[in-house]
Design a protein around this motif. Structure first.
Motif, PDB file in Angstrom:
ATOM      1  N   TYR A  90       8.934  -9.216   3.693  1.00  0.00           N
ATOM      2  CA  TYR A  90       8.858  -7.859   3.152  1.00  0.00           C
ATOM      3  C   TYR A  90      10.110  -7.585   2.332  1.00  0.00           C
ATOM      4  O   TYR A  90      11.223  -7.955   2.704  1.00  0.00           O
ATOM      5  CB  TYR A  90       8.757  -6.864   4.308  1.00  0.00           C
ATOM      6  N   ARG A  99       4.488  -3.381   5.522  1.00  0.00           N
ATOM      7  CA  ARG A  99       5.001  -4.064   6.720  1.00  0.00           C
ATOM      8  C   ARG A  99       3.846  -4.538   7.618  1.00  0.00           C
ATOM      9  O   ARG A  99       3.931  -5.605   8.236  1.00  0.00           O
ATOM     10  CB  ARG A  99       5.932  -3.132   7.504  1.00  0.00           C
ATOM     11  N   GLU A 100       2.786  -3.745   7.683  1.00  0.00           N
ATOM     12  CA  GLU A 100       1.619  -4.166   8.466  1.00  0.00           C
ATOM     13  C   GLU A 100       0.997  -5.440   7.869  1.00  0.00           C
ATOM     14  O   GLU A 100       0.605  -6.355   8.593  1.00  0.00           O
ATOM     15  CB  GLU A 100       0.583  -3.042   8.504  1.00  0.00           C
ATOM     16  N   GLY A 113       4.092   6.519   2.792  1.00  0.00           N
ATOM     17  CA  GLY A 113       3.432   5.597   3.711  1.00  0.00           C
ATOM     18  C   GLY A 113       3.205   4.196   3.162  1.00  0.00           C
ATOM     19  O   GLY A 113       2.679   3.331   3.884  1.00  0.00           O
ATOM     20  N   ASP A 132       4.985   1.391   5.190  1.00  0.00           N
ATOM     21  CA  ASP A 132       4.348   1.099   6.480  1.00  0.00           C
ATOM     22  C   ASP A 132       3.166   0.154   6.306  1.00  0.00           C
ATOM     23  O   ASP A 132       2.979  -0.801   7.081  1.00  0.00           O
ATOM     24  CB  ASP A 132       3.871   2.401   7.139  1.00  0.00           C
TER      25      ASP A 132
END
Length: 535
Positions: A473, A458-459, A452, A455
């Protein structure tokens, strides 16, 4: 490779600059800005606008690049914007006369034929190509011809400033210095209008103690702006003030001020419009001292030239403290006689007569109106001494012009911030751009590509972009390799999402220049970076 070759290679590889039309063999004197290059260039122009629009209270306009022949004939560019050239009879190479070696071709040694070349690109306006025109050699003329409406915009108050950022064109004879000498280039110019006998600046006291490296025929030394003004080395306060502003801008965008000097033009190299001019020159390991900004006193040259060519009043009005009474010799039209002889033209002829300036007795007056020459004798006018009360006087404003070559400054920002460091027997490149200028402000990485972490990374990238911070990123390769990729494009901060992030919602932030690392709460990272960029 020298530093220029290293920067050129890096710029192409990492998306800063590309030679134009390369798949067709390229074209000397033209370059494309890549994705990172245009971000950096745009940011430089934004900083320039901060100085001249926000701080100096100038306003910006935009005018066409295609310029009518008549305008540039009046401004002197048709007759004066010329290079003397030599063309080799053996290999066909054309170069400037000063680049010849013993009056022969510098490449093959062949004999040369000398001539001259107007450096403006010619074009035509209209389908039938009847009206000759040029691509503009400077943005300034678009400002000068708009002076009457701009004077109204500024509510007829002097001094005031107008700026323009855009393209200029110069048909260079033999551009061989990459982005240093382009045929199409980006300029940022300010035209600052002053009363001829009052070239002071209300904020000069704020900069008078700033030191500058000044070079002229008589000196080569450091001194303050105030001292240079007092000794008459710099001709007026406004010129000195904008030289200091130029130094501050260049320092702000990352120029090494130890490699900056201001050199005064010699009389024989002065532009046809300049009364005085100082170049901000930057030092390059390959090219030596290169002029990147010209700060010129253009006096009333341009406005006077356009007023003479068009008849448009390019003067401003200065009100006296108290009205003044003067006596002068004036021509007073005899309207009855004019009306009988010239009928419908009488009023226009009378208006022209009133404009005539004379001294002593005058028996005849010659007028040129609408292509017609009109001879008038004393039948049509009287010459009398009249007394007038004047509230003020008209004058042609003088212009101080800082003119910035954005592309050259762009190159020097890269060269002055290019560094190489050795790590584990490998050479790493570091571009130490000021954080606020860097095209990419933050790189965001997951420590590993699982569990994770990608993820969350990227957030964070999206949160930064939503907050106005350009971030990218990257999950490819080791963390060390990712840091290196960011370092060589000047990214000041790298954010790493690791397993601790999942526990306490903090991230690691690495500083580019020191490699120091700190932990920051994820929710505060956007504001933290903004504050760091303000330092």
């Amino acid at each position: 490779m020298d530093v220029y070759e290293k920067i050129t290679s890096l710029a192409k590889r990492r998306g800063f600059l590309y030679p134009s039309y390369e798949i067709y063999g390229g074209e000397a004197g033209f370059y494309d800005y890549g994705p990172l290059g245009i971000l950096l260039k745009n940011r430089m122009e934004e900083v320039w606008r901060e100085y001249y629009i926000l701080k100096e209270k100038c306003y910006e306009i935009a005018t066409p690049v295609i310029t009518p022949y008549a305008l540039l004939k009046a401004s002197g560019h048709v007759d004066e914007f010329i290079d003397e050239i030599g063309t080799c009879t053996r290999c066909g190479l054309s170069v400037k006369v000063e680049e010849l070696k013993d009056d022969r071709c510098p490449v093959c040694g062949g004999a040369v034929e000398k001539g001259s070349l107007n450096l403006m690109f010619e074009t035509y306006i209209g389908a039938k190509k009847k009206e000759k025109a040029f691509l503009r050699p400077e943005t300034a003329q678009g400002i000068f011809v708009n002076f009457p409406v701009l004077y109204e915009f500024f509510r007829k108050k002097m001094p005031f400033g107008v700026v323009q950022v855009g393209k200029g064109f110069r048909n260079e004879v033999s551009p061989r210095q990459g982005i240093i000498r382009l045929r199409e280039f980006s300029m940022a110019e300010a035209e600052l209008f002053f009363e001829p006998d009052n070239k002071t600046h209300p904020r000069f006291h704020e900069v008078k103690d700033e030191t500058m490296h000044l070079v002229s025929d008589e000196l080569d030394s450091e001194m303050t702006a105030g001292e240079a003004l007092q000794k008459g080395i710099i001709g007026n306060e406004a010129l000195a003030y904008y030289m200091v502003i130029t130094k501050k801008f260049l320092e702000r965008v990352g120029i090494d001020t130890a490699k900056l000097r201001f050199r005064q033009h010699k009389r024989d190299e002065m532009a046809h419009y300049a009364n005085d001019c100082w170049d901000a020159e930057l030092y390059s390991d390959r090219f030596g001292w290169v002029d990147c900004v010209g700060i010129a006193d253009r006096s009333a040259y341009d406005l006077t030239a356009h007023m003479t060519a068009t008849g448009t009043d390019m003067r401003a009005f200065r009100k006296y403290d108290e009205p003044r009474k003067i006596k002068r010799t004036a021509i007073l039209p005899k309207m009855d006689a004019l009306g009988k002889t010239f009928r419908g033209k009488a009023k226009k002829i009378a208006d022209e007569l009133r404009k005539c300036k004379i001294s002593g007795d005058t028996d005849t007056v010659t007028l040129n109106m609408d292509g017609e020459t009109i001879e008038l004798d004393a039948t049509f006018f009287n010459v009398e001494e009249v007394e007038e009360t004047l509230a003020g006087e008209k004058f042609v404003p003088h212009v101080i012009e800082p003119s910035y070559g954005i592309d050259r400054i762009f190159y020097f920002v890269l060269e002055h911030n290019y560094k190489e460091v050795e790590k584990e027997n490998e050479t790493y490149v570091l571009i130490t751009l000021p954080p606020s200028l860097a095209p990419i402000k933050a790189g965001v990485f997951p420590l590993v590509n699982k569990d994770g972490l990608p993820d969350i990374a990227r957030e964070i990238e999206r949160e930064l972009r939503d907050g106005g911070i350009m971030a990218i990123y990257d999950e490819s390769g080791s963390i060390g390799r990712r840091y290196a990729r960011m370092d060589e494009i000047g990214t000041p901060f790298c954010i790493t999402v690791d397993y601790q992030t999942k526990d306490d919602d903090t991230v690691t932030v690495r500083f580019r220049d020191t490699t120091e690392q700190v932990r920051i709460e994820r929710g505060k990272i956007t504001e933290w970076i903004k504050k760091e960029m303000e330092k």
